[in-house]
Each structure stands twice: as C-alpha cells, then as structure tokens.
Design a protein around this motif. Structure first.
Motif, PDB file in Angstrom:
ATOM      1  N   UNK A  75      21.689   1.361  -5.207  1.00  0.00           N
ATOM      2  CA  UNK A  75      21.598   1.738  -3.801  1.00  0.00           C
ATOM      3  C   UNK A  75      20.488   0.987  -3.084  1.00  0.00           C
ATOM      4  N   UNK A  76      19.597   0.365  -3.846  1.00  0.00           N
ATOM      5  CA  UNK A  76      18.500  -0.409  -3.267  1.00  0.00           C
ATOM      6  C   UNK A  76      18.499  -1.797  -3.887  1.00  0.00           C
ATOM      7  N   UNK A  77      19.612  -2.506  -3.694  1.00  0.00           N
ATOM      8  CA  UNK A  77      19.795  -3.801  -4.346  1.00  0.00           C
ATOM      9  C   UNK A  77      18.807  -4.851  -3.855  1.00  0.00           C
ATOM     10  N   UNK A  78      18.350  -4.715  -2.643  1.00  0.00           N
ATOM     11  CA  UNK A  78      17.405  -5.700  -2.110  1.00  0.00           C
ATOM     12  C   UNK A  78      15.962  -5.392  -2.506  1.00  0.00           C
ATOM     13  N   UNK A  79      15.785  -4.349  -3.314  1.00  0.00           N
ATOM     14  CA  UNK A  79      14.467  -3.969  -3.840  1.00  0.00           C
ATOM     15  C   UNK A  79      13.445  -3.755  -2.720  1.00  0.00           C
ATOM     16  N   UNK A  80      13.890  -3.046  -1.692  1.00  0.00           N
ATOM     17  CA  UNK A  80      12.972  -2.703  -0.615  1.00  0.00           C
ATOM     18  C   UNK A  80      12.192  -1.454  -0.999  1.00  0.00           C
ATOM     19  N   UNK A  81      10.882  -1.569  -1.001  1.00  0.00           N
ATOM     20  CA  UNK A  81      10.028  -0.440  -1.368  1.00  0.00           C
ATOM     21  C   UNK A  81       8.977  -0.245  -0.287  1.00  0.00           C
ATOM     22  N   UNK A  82       8.397   0.958  -0.275  1.00  0.00           N
ATOM     23  CA  UNK A  82       7.305   1.253   0.649  1.00  0.00           C
ATOM     24  C   UNK A  82       6.015   1.346  -0.135  1.00  0.00           C
ATOM     25  N   UNK A  83       4.942   0.923   0.481  1.00  0.00           N
ATOM     26  CA  UNK A  83       3.645   1.031  -0.177  1.00  0.00           C
ATOM     27  C   UNK A  83       3.326   2.506  -0.408  1.00  0.00           C
ATOM     28  N   UNK A  84       2.909   2.825  -1.608  1.00  0.00           N
ATOM     29  CA  UNK A  84       2.610   4.206  -1.977  1.00  0.00           C
ATOM     30  C   UNK A  84       1.440   4.210  -2.941  1.00  0.00           C
ATOM     31  N   UNK A  85       0.346   4.819  -2.520  1.00  0.00           N
ATOM     32  CA  UNK A  85      -0.821   4.904  -3.389  1.00  0.00           C
ATOM     33  C   UNK A  85      -0.500   5.716  -4.633  1.00  0.00           C
ATOM     34  N   UNK A  86       0.346   6.738  -4.477  1.00  0.00           N
ATOM     35  CA  UNK A  86       0.687   7.587  -5.616  1.00  0.00           C
ATOM     36  C   UNK A  86       1.410   6.788  -6.701  1.00  0.00           C
ATOM     37  N   UNK A  87       2.468   6.064  -6.329  1.00  0.00           N
ATOM     38  CA  UNK A  87       3.227   5.319  -7.329  1.00  0.00           C
ATOM     39  C   UNK A  87       2.400   4.159  -7.865  1.00  0.00           C
ATOM     40  N   UNK A  88       1.532   3.583  -7.045  1.00  0.00           N
ATOM     41  CA  UNK A  88       0.651   2.515  -7.522  1.00  0.00           C
ATOM     42  C   UNK A  88      -0.292   3.033  -8.601  1.00  0.00           C
ATOM     43  N   UNK A  89      -0.862   4.209  -8.373  1.00  0.00           N
ATOM     44  CA  UNK A  89      -1.748   4.799  -9.382  1.00  0.00           C
ATOM     45  C   UNK A  89      -0.963   5.174 -10.644  1.00  0.00           C
ATOM     46  N   UNK A  90       0.272   5.633 -10.475  1.00  0.00           N
ATOM     47  CA  UNK A  90       1.108   5.897 -11.638  1.00  0.00           C
ATOM     48  C   UNK A  90       1.375   4.616 -12.422  1.00  0.00           C
ATOM     49  N   UNK A  91       1.539   3.505 -11.718  1.00  0.00           N
ATOM     50  CA  UNK A  91       1.755   2.226 -12.384  1.00  0.00           C
ATOM     51  C   UNK A  91       0.526   1.828 -13.192  1.00  0.00           C
ATOM     52  N   UNK A  92      -0.660   2.068 -12.639  1.00  0.00           N
ATOM     53  CA  UNK A  92      -1.890   1.786 -13.386  1.00  0.00           C
ATOM     54  C   UNK A  92      -1.997   2.696 -14.612  1.00  0.00           C
ATOM     55  N   UNK A  93      -1.585   3.955 -14.455  1.00  0.00           N
ATOM     56  CA  UNK A  93      -1.585   4.874 -15.598  1.00  0.00           C
ATOM     57  C   UNK A  93      -0.603   4.399 -16.660  1.00  0.00           C
ATOM     58  N   UNK A  94       0.509   3.824 -16.237  1.00  0.00           N
ATOM     59  CA  UNK A  94       1.484   3.271 -17.172  1.00  0.00           C
ATOM     60  C   UNK A  94       0.871   2.113 -17.956  1.00  0.00           C
ATOM     61  N   UNK A  95       0.160   1.233 -17.267  1.00  0.00           N
ATOM     62  CA  UNK A  95      -0.495   0.114 -17.950  1.00  0.00           C
ATOM     63  C   UNK A  95      -1.498   0.627 -18.974  1.00  0.00           C
ATOM     64  N   UNK A  96      -2.283   1.624 -18.581  1.00  0.00           N
ATOM     65  CA  UNK A  96      -3.246   2.222 -19.508  1.00  0.00           C
ATOM     66  C   UNK A  96      -2.537   2.851 -20.706  1.00  0.00           C
ATOM     67  N   UNK A  97      -1.389   3.467 -20.473  1.00  0.00           N
ATOM     68  CA  UNK A  97      -0.637   4.097 -21.560  1.00  0.00           C
ATOM     69  C   UNK A  97      -0.096   3.057 -22.533  1.00  0.00           C
ATOM     70  N   UNK A  98       0.367   1.936 -22.010  1.00  0.00           N
ATOM     71  CA  UNK A  98       0.871   0.864 -22.880  1.00  0.00           C
ATOM     72  C   UNK A  98      -0.255   0.317 -23.751  1.00  0.00           C
ATOM     73  N   UNK A  99      -1.435   0.132 -23.155  1.00  0.00           N
ATOM     74  CA  UNK A  99      -2.578  -0.376 -23.924  1.00  0.00           C
ATOM     75  C   UNK A  99      -2.954   0.594 -25.041  1.00  0.00           C
TER      76      UNK A  99
END
Length: 429
Positions: A75-99
């Motif tokens: 439904x979002x084939x053009x990969x349009x996203x909105x800036x979100x501090x919440x999801x950005x911080x979750x992404x950083x938590x994901x990186x920390x989890x992988x490490x």
C-alpha cells in the motif's frame, strides 16, 4: 495521508497549483494494524479448549507480522514515510538489540527476535505515512483488541472451567487463544479508556460505547489484574484532567467519577480489598507476588562492562527461569544501560510532546496511552521488544503527529516566444 485505492483523490477545494488531498486512509491500513495486534498476542499462556501446539501459534503470530509488512509495503510502494522521533528511537533500540544479540549469549533465538523486531519497526515506518493526528488509528486499535476480547468472552461462555482455571487462581484466561490474565486485563483497560475518551469528545455514540465498555470492564474484573486497573484509573484521570479546562463533558464526567469512587470506597471497601488482595498473604503482596526476589537476583548478578552496556541479547523476558515482569529490568538484562536510556528517552519525548500540545481529544488519548504504559512498565515487561506496549506508544505517536499539509507544486515556467519581424512591421502599420 494516503490515497484510497477504491476512490480517487478529492480535488474539491484544492488550491490551484497544489497537490490534491487523498480521500482518506486506505482500509488495508486497518488490516495491517490488526495483524500487528495479532502478532503481539504472544504464544504462551493458559491451556485452551482445543490444544494448540506452540509451534502452530508461533507460525500464526509470525506469519501475521510478515503479512503486515508485505501489505504495508504494497500500500506504500513509493516508500513515503513521515519523520517520527518515536520510530527513529525504536530503530536505534533495534540497532542496540542487534549488537547485544550478536554474541549469541541468549542463543539463536535472540537473532530471530531481532528479525521480528526489524519487521515490526519497518511496518511502523511504512504506516507513518498516515500518521496525521487523526483518530483513525484509535478506531483500528479499539476494534482489533475488542475482537480479541470477544474471543475471550466466547471461551468463557463455551468452557467456564478452562477460562477460569485453578492454575491461575480462578482468574480469567483465554480459552480459545492462550492469553494470560495480565494480557486480557491490559487489552480491556486500554480500549475502555480510549472509548471513554471518545464518548467525552463526542466522537462515538453512547450505545456503541456501552457495548464496548461494559463487557470490557466485566472481563477486567474477572482477571483480577491490579496493574491494568490502576493504569486505567490513573491514566484516565490524567487524560480527562487535560480536558477539564476546555470541555464541559470532561468536567461532568470527572465530577461523577469522583462521586462514584467515593461511594464505592465507602460502601464496598471490604469487597474491593478482597478483590485487590486476591487471597494473597501480606508478605506475598509486599513482595509483588514474588517479583521482588527475581529483581534482586537479577541486579545482584555479576556482569561484564559490555553486558552492562549492551545486555545479553533479546530473550524471553525471564531470569533464572522466572519472568522478570518489569520492563526496565528486562531491558537492562537484554539490552543493557543503552537500551534503558533509549526506552526512557522514548517515554520522555512522547510525554513532553503531549504536554506541549494544546488541549484536544487526540492529546488526551495520547496522554492516557503514555501514562498507562509508564505505570504498567513497573510490573509488566514489553517496552524493549515487539509488544502491545510498543503498539500503544505507536498509537500515541500517531495521535501527536502534526496534520499533513498539501505541498504546492511548482508552476512550470512557459518560455516566451519571440515575435517575428513581419508581425512587428504589421503592428506598426
């Protein structure tokens, strides 16, 4: 906002040179949100009427996450996203989890949980395109969890013995899908609070609200879940308090709620105390049903510097074979101090943004969700991994997002064509 595949964009009232606003959020987005809810139900719990192998349950929950990501991508084939501090911080938590999980101290399951968290965060990024501060996702949230509670109610009617087993002290569990009393209490409390706020904001009729609130409160009472009850009461108090100065309905509801609470406290004090204690001894109650012993052992365990910073990797939120039942200690055990800091920043940022927003129904719903998750984090785990709590906070982030505005399209410049000399002579004559 996204384009509805069943309708074209609405061009009525669109200024010249501006991109037409889409008609609304596609219906498939609601399906994606429901699949995320299904994924976070988990695979461990009570014995069901029809025995379900855990491998089958895990296949269903993980398959729902893969399907949610695929549908969100479709439904979002053009990969349009909105800036979100919440999801950005979750992404950083994901990186920390992988490490933290790369060392495999928690086994190969840690990498699988990282993959699951990756799909979860990726799906939220794809859905962020439609986070515009509206109540659309609130309705998706309430409908999805009400469907889950519906399965609990059906299980209670079909097999009361399975739904109220002695193993859980007669507390309500999921008899069709393996759900524990704290899970059911959480879902009932969250949709009750959101529905109450929708009624106060006059965004739903009272009949529909009663059909949601009354059964949810009955199920909540049968679970004997103290955390969910306190989270509901305190979260609603904060949320309604944010509307008191601007909403007469909020003031009336708050007044009646205080009066009913006083009457209940005076007239049913003994029954409320019995329900609250759940037949536990004073010692067991003071140790938070044995949680304090697990917490003390976890904090006293020796750890290396890297384990203190990054943790042991994503696991099943247990220590020594016993559930941790505390989000902060679970994150410290699995993602270290870095994970604790990131989770704390998530809660602080969402809470700070909510406080800075002007009074509104969306702000009140976000305050309820944030405060509920903060209260429940003391006796429940889930803030560091794909869970209903992260989904509640994602809904809060969607409510606090600024409305999307149409971006004016640049007006193409038309090159001036030169006038032939013969035409210039004819104009002179």
């Amino acid at each position: 906002m996204g384009e509805n595949p069943t309708r074209g964009p609405d061009t009525a009232g669109t200024p010249p040179g501006a991109e037409p606003r889409p008609a609304g959020t596609p219906k498939i987005v609601g399906i994606v949100w429901g699949l995320l809810v299904l994924n976070t139900l988990g695979s461990a719990g009570a014995k069901t009427i029809v025995p379900l192998p855990r491998s089958l349950i895990q296949m269903v929950t993980m398959g729902s996450l893969v399907a949610a990501f695929a549908l969100a991508l479709a439904v979002n084939q053009r990969l349009r996203i909105r800036s979100s501090a919440y999801v950005l911080l979750l992404s950083l938590l994901l990186v920390s989890s992988v490490i933290s999980s790369a060392s495999l101290e928690s086994g190969m399951g840690a990498l699988f949980r990282c993959f699951r968290l990756t799909l979860f965060v990726g799906t939220l990024w794809l859905l962020s395109r439609w986070w515009d501060g509206s109540l659309t996702f609130v309705r998706h949230h309430v409908r999805a969890y009400f469907a889950v509670l519906g399965s609990v109610a059906v299980g209670l009617v079909v097999s009361p013995g399975k739904a109220l087993p002695d193993l859980y002290g007669g507390r309500l569990v999921g008899a069709l899908w393996p759900l524990t009393p704290p899970q059911i209490g959480q879902y009932a409390a969250v949709i009750t609070g959101l529905t109450v706020l929708l009624v106060i904001g006059k965004r739903t009729d009272r009949t529909s609200a009663v059909l949601v609130i009354v059964p949810s409160l009955v199920l909540l009472a049968l679970t004997h879940t103290r955390t969910a009850t306190l989270g509901l009461l305190l979260g609603l108090s904060l949320a309604i308090g944010s509307l008191v100065l601007t909403s007469a309905a909020a003031r009336r509801f708050f007044t009646w709620a205080v009066l009913c609470s006083v009457v209940a406290a005076v007239g049913f004090a003994s029954a409320l105390q019995t329900w609250f204690l759940r037949g536990q001894s004073q010692e067991n109650f003071s140790s938070l049903t044995g949680r304090a012993k697990v917490w003390n052992a976890l904090l006293a365990a020796p750890r290396s510097t890297s384990e203190k910073l990054f943790g042991l990797g994503l696991g099943d939120k247990s220590y020594g074979g016993l559930p941790i039942d505390n989000s902060w200690l679970a994150v410290y055990n699995e993602q270290g101090l870095i994970g604790v800091i990131l989770v704390a920043v998530i809660v602080i940022v969402l809470g700070g943004v909510a406080l800075l927003r002007p009074p509104s129904l969306q702000r009140a719903c976000a305050i309820f969700l944030i405060s509920y998750c903060a209260i429940a984090s003391y006796t429940e785990a889930g803030l560091g991994d794909a869970s209903p709590y992260l989904l509640h906070l994602a809904l809060a982030a969607a409510l606090l997002a600024a409305p999307a505005t149409a971006t004016p399209l640049p007006t193409p410049t038309v090159p001036r064509r030169g006038i032939p000399r013969w035409a210039q002579r004819s104009e002179v004559t």
